[in-house]
Design an enzyme around this catalytic site. Sequence first.
Site, PDB file in Angstrom:
ATOM      1  N   SER A  34       0.668  -1.145   0.130  1.00  0.00           N
ATOM      2  CA  SER A  34      -0.045  -0.021  -0.013  1.00  0.00           C
ATOM      3  C   SER A  34       1.017   1.152  -0.024  1.00  0.00           C
ATOM      4  CB  SER A  34      -0.763   0.039   1.157  1.00  0.00           C
ATOM      5  OG  SER A  34      -0.290   0.155   2.522  1.00  0.00           O
TER       6      SER A  34
ATOM      7  N   TYR B 218       9.594   7.603  16.828  1.00  0.00           N
ATOM      8  CA  TYR B 218       9.267   7.562  15.474  1.00  0.00           C
ATOM      9  C   TYR B 218      10.758   8.238  14.966  1.00  0.00           C
ATOM     10  CZ  TYR B 218       7.718   8.102  10.651  1.00  0.00           C
ATOM     11  OH  TYR B 218       7.747   8.200   9.050  1.00  0.00           O
TER      12      TYR B 218
END
Length: 249
Positions: free
Chosen positions: A16, A150
């Site tokens: 995706s 992150y």
Amino acid sequence: MQRLRNKATLITGGTSGIGLATARRFLEEGARVAITGTNKGRLEEARKTLGDNVLIIDADAGSVAAQDDIARQLGAAFGKLDAVFVNAGIVDLRPLADWSEAAFDRSVAIDLKGPYFLVKALVPLLSNPASIILSGSVNAHMGMAGTHVYSLAKAGMISLARTLSGELIGRGIRANVISPGPIDTPLNDKLGLGPAETKARAKAVVGMVPAGRFGTAEEIANAVVFLASDECRFMVGSEMLIDGGMSIM
């Protein structure tokens, strides 16, 4: 002109978003393509979208053992590897007080540890020349609240591009990193926000981008094609920021 003609390539997280868009572009450029993913439904959808000639590998991006298995399957199918786009990752955003050791370990495993051991497993397959493209992020250059883990993982990927290049360039293997800004992909739907929160967040993010919009997966995929091709063989250990100017604000 097919810039990747007959090159054997791997895209992790290729079911995706940026990964799928890159797989499409690699195929258009003449590459032999393998992708990885973990969601069986999306893996099957990717097979339908990309065609039966693409090698589909079910692999957990955060598992060290899975990285060795990816290398084994690629060796059996392709015998060599000319370019790899280490794209699989997650975005887990939360305040500092909400982080647990388990959540920290999961993010680091998928966004940094797994990619590191994937590269280690793939090196014996890499051609001379070959290209490693790591996935960074504009967040590694900013101090956005809630992006602690992150951002540190992506900063690690940017550093890894340099150290890998320093060690492997003698074998003709160059490593570079591509750092997107906010991109319109399904990843934005996985942040656990309601419709109103999602809309408000998108408006706030766009307000930080001088270009005034989200980027597209295709824009990133085009840059990855360049990094995988022989057109940039003098680009070594570098970072390509594609963020609509977000990092200059």
